[in-house]
Write a protein that holds these residues in place. Structure first.
Motif, mmCIF file in Angstrom:
data_model
loop_
_atom_site.group_PDB
_atom_site.id
_atom_site.type_symbol
_atom_site.label_atom_id
_atom_site.label_comp_id
_atom_site.label_asym_id
_atom_site.label_seq_id
_atom_site.Cartn_x
_atom_site.Cartn_y
_atom_site.Cartn_z
ATOM 1 N N MET A 3 0.129 -9.706 -10.598
ATOM 2 C CA MET A 3 1.102 -10.800 -10.479
ATOM 3 C C MET A 3 0.643 -11.978 -11.348
ATOM 4 O O MET A 3 0.063 -12.932 -10.871
ATOM 5 C CB MET A 3 1.290 -11.222 -9.022
ATOM 6 C CG MET A 3 0.008 -11.529 -8.256
ATOM 7 S SD MET A 3 0.373 -12.008 -6.572
ATOM 8 C CE MET A 3 -1.223 -12.613 -6.068
ATOM 9 N N ILE B 108 0.549 -15.327 -13.780
ATOM 10 C CA ILE B 108 1.202 -16.619 -13.976
ATOM 11 C C ILE B 108 0.599 -17.242 -15.225
ATOM 12 O O ILE B 108 -0.616 -17.167 -15.442
ATOM 13 C CB ILE B 108 1.032 -17.548 -12.748
ATOM 14 C CG1 ILE B 108 1.690 -18.906 -13.024
ATOM 15 C CG2 ILE B 108 -0.414 -17.720 -12.362
ATOM 16 C CD1 ILE B 108 1.735 -19.815 -11.802
ATOM 17 N N SER C 123 5.515 -23.307 -16.786
ATOM 18 C CA SER C 123 4.827 -22.147 -16.226
ATOM 19 C C SER C 123 5.820 -21.015 -16.028
ATOM 20 O O SER C 123 7.035 -21.240 -15.921
ATOM 21 C CB SER C 123 4.157 -22.499 -14.891
ATOM 22 O OG SER C 123 5.138 -22.771 -13.894
ATOM 23 N N GLY D 38 5.968 -16.804 -14.173
ATOM 24 C CA GLY D 38 5.273 -15.755 -13.447
ATOM 25 C C GLY D 38 6.240 -14.670 -13.016
ATOM 26 O O GLY D 38 7.428 -14.932 -12.805
ATOM 27 N N ASN D 39 5.744 -13.449 -12.890
ATOM 28 C CA ASN D 39 6.602 -12.356 -12.436
ATOM 29 C C ASN D 39 5.853 -11.461 -11.455
ATOM 30 O O ASN D 39 4.622 -11.483 -11.390
ATOM 31 C CB ASN D 39 7.137 -11.550 -13.621
ATOM 32 C CG ASN D 39 6.052 -10.884 -14.445
ATOM 33 O OD1 ASN D 39 4.868 -11.188 -14.306
ATOM 34 N ND2 ASN D 39 6.436 -9.972 -15.322
ATOM 35 N N HIS D 40 6.619 -10.711 -10.667
ATOM 36 C CA HIS D 40 6.072 -9.795 -9.668
ATOM 37 C C HIS D 40 5.052 -10.517 -8.774
ATOM 38 O O HIS D 40 3.949 -10.026 -8.537
ATOM 39 C CB HIS D 40 5.439 -8.574 -10.351
ATOM 40 C CG HIS D 40 6.368 -7.907 -11.318
ATOM 41 N ND1 HIS D 40 7.569 -7.346 -10.934
ATOM 42 C CD2 HIS D 40 6.294 -7.734 -12.672
ATOM 43 C CE1 HIS D 40 8.181 -6.842 -11.995
ATOM 44 N NE2 HIS D 40 7.441 -7.071 -13.068
ATOM 45 N N TRP D 41 5.454 -11.672 -8.302
ATOM 46 C CA TRP D 41 4.567 -12.546 -7.530
ATOM 47 C C TRP D 41 4.686 -12.225 -6.045
ATOM 48 O O TRP D 41 5.777 -12.222 -5.488
ATOM 49 C CB TRP D 41 4.968 -13.997 -7.781
ATOM 50 C CG TRP D 41 3.985 -15.021 -7.299
ATOM 51 C CD1 TRP D 41 4.070 -15.754 -6.173
ATOM 52 C CD2 TRP D 41 2.776 -15.424 -7.944
ATOM 53 N NE1 TRP D 41 2.995 -16.596 -6.060
ATOM 54 C CE2 TRP D 41 2.183 -16.408 -7.145
ATOM 55 C CE3 TRP D 41 2.154 -15.040 -9.128
ATOM 56 C CZ2 TRP D 41 0.986 -17.026 -7.486
ATOM 57 C CZ3 TRP D 41 0.960 -15.648 -9.465
ATOM 58 C CH2 TRP D 41 0.398 -16.627 -8.649
ATOM 59 N N ASN D 42 3.558 -11.949 -5.409
ATOM 60 C CA ASN D 42 3.537 -11.736 -3.963
ATOM 61 C C ASN D 42 3.613 -13.107 -3.294
ATOM 62 O O ASN D 42 2.602 -13.776 -3.102
ATOM 63 C CB ASN D 42 2.265 -10.986 -3.561
ATOM 64 C CG ASN D 42 2.292 -10.561 -2.105
ATOM 65 O OD1 ASN D 42 3.326 -10.628 -1.443
ATOM 66 N ND2 ASN D 42 1.153 -10.120 -1.602
ATOM 67 N N GLN D 43 4.845 -13.518 -2.973
ATOM 68 C CA GLN D 43 5.114 -14.908 -2.653
ATOM 69 C C GLN D 43 4.581 -15.322 -1.286
ATOM 70 O O GLN D 43 4.875 -14.703 -0.264
ATOM 71 C CB GLN D 43 6.626 -15.164 -2.694
ATOM 72 C CG GLN D 43 7.011 -16.615 -2.544
ATOM 73 C CD GLN D 43 6.475 -17.457 -3.683
ATOM 74 O OE1 GLN D 43 6.834 -17.259 -4.835
ATOM 75 N NE2 GLN D 43 5.593 -18.387 -3.363
ATOM 76 N N GLU E 215 8.604 -10.418 -2.983
ATOM 77 C CA GLU E 215 8.221 -10.475 -4.396
ATOM 78 C C GLU E 215 9.198 -11.351 -5.167
ATOM 79 O O GLU E 215 10.410 -11.152 -5.085
ATOM 80 C CB GLU E 215 8.193 -9.078 -5.025
ATOM 81 C CG GLU E 215 7.746 -9.106 -6.482
ATOM 82 C CD GLU E 215 7.884 -7.755 -7.159
ATOM 83 O OE1 GLU E 215 8.717 -7.643 -8.085
ATOM 84 O OE2 GLU E 215 7.175 -6.812 -6.737
ATOM 85 N N THR E 216 8.680 -12.291 -5.926
ATOM 86 C CA THR E 216 9.523 -13.219 -6.682
ATOM 87 C C THR E 216 9.073 -13.273 -8.148
ATOM 88 O O THR E 216 7.986 -12.824 -8.503
ATOM 89 C CB THR E 216 9.452 -14.648 -6.107
ATOM 90 O OG1 THR E 216 8.116 -15.163 -6.266
ATOM 91 C CG2 THR E 216 9.829 -14.662 -4.630
ATOM 92 N N SER E 217 9.945 -13.830 -8.967
ATOM 93 C CA SER E 217 9.597 -14.264 -10.321
ATOM 94 C C SER E 217 10.055 -15.705 -10.455
ATOM 95 O O SER E 217 10.969 -16.140 -9.736
ATOM 96 C CB SER E 217 10.277 -13.385 -11.373
ATOM 97 O OG SER E 217 9.764 -12.071 -11.357
#
Length: 269
Positions: free
Chosen positions: A1, A3, A18, A20-25, A82-84
């Motif tokens: 994930m 950033i 900034s 970021g992708n495939h972030w475990n929010q 999961e967010t971007s």
């Protein structure tokens, strides 16, 4: 994930801070908001968004654009969300989004009107392979915002009878004859309404008056001339975009975009 933070100080109309992708929010609390525009989209799972006294569920495929310094928080609804995301700033971003700033956010809930996280993944991949290019990221972010606003406007406005009967013909006239000496009175006469009523409809559906829309359209055309015809003098660009006086054009352009026409051209050449 991953950033990534982009170098600051780029004097571009839109600059990414900034991404970021495939972030475990995780849960985020920002009582003072974030200093830049913040686009958050839900890839998998759901999250609860709180903006001042309003709350939303951000389902898979939906996204929200939060204005700078707007108090907000968000938290996962279940175990994994999961967010971007992208945070960005710049004079052109402010101009594009000023009509949607009253509530501090722009919510896109319909998956069909959002091209998900492809552009974020593509930009991050390009940066990993070729290095960070602020101009590339600026143009991709600009295209994303245009698509976002066009889709949002289409959802809210284009199907409405008043938009079809009154605004659509006026917009077509502006797009066709923007280089002529158009006035709000002439445009209102085209659809047999008063200038005041026409401006109220423009404000209702597009968030700006008739004169503001005409000015913004001319400024956009001027930008195209400045970039695509780099040898054409500024005075001729002004006339081609419908401005009768080059000095007045330069003053309006700088007020609207934040830099002079010549500086804007230099960003691309």
């Amino acid at each position: 994930m991953p950033i990534y933070f982009y170098p600051s100080g780029n004097h571009l109309p839109i600059s990414i801070e900034s991404i970021g992708n495939h972030w475990n929010q995780d849960s985020v609390q920002r009582p003072q908001g974030y200093p830049y525009y913040h686009w958050l989209q839900s890839n998998h799972g759901q999250g609860k968004i709180q903006i001042q006294d309003q709350s939303f569920i951000l389902s898979e495929g939906a996204g929200i654009l939060i204005s700078p310094f707007t108090p907000h928080s968000y938290t996962p609804m279940y175990q994994k969300w999961e967010t971007s995301f992208v945070t960005f700033y710049g004079s052109l971003a402010s101009d594009l989004l000023q009509s949607y700033g009253q509530n501090g956010y722009l919510l896109i809930e319909n998956k069909q009107h959002l091209f998900h996280n492809d552009w974020i993944d593509t930009l991050i991949s390009a940066d990993q392979q070729n290095g960070i290019d602020p101009l590339r990221s600026s143009s991709i972010c600009y295209l994303f915002l245009l698509t976002l606003l066009q889709e949002k406007q289409g959802i809210l406005t284009e199907q409405h009878p008043l938009y079809q009967q009154i605004l659509a013909p006026v917009i077509k006239e502006i797009e066709t004859n923007y280089d002529q000496n158009l006035t709000v009175k002439q445009l209102a006469g085209l659809v047999y309404v008063s200038p005041q009523y026409l401006s109220r409809l423009f404000n209702r559906f597009l968030g700006q008056s008739t004169s503001q829309y005409l000015l913004n359209y001319r400024i956009d055309r001027a930008k195209e001339y400045l970039v695509s015809q780099k040898q054409v003098p500024i005075q001729q660009v002004a006339f081609a975009a419908g401005f009768q006086d080059a000095s007045h054009f330069t003053a309006l352009f700088k007020k609207r975009v934040g830099i002079t026409p010549m500086k804007f051209r230099q960003l691309y050449h």
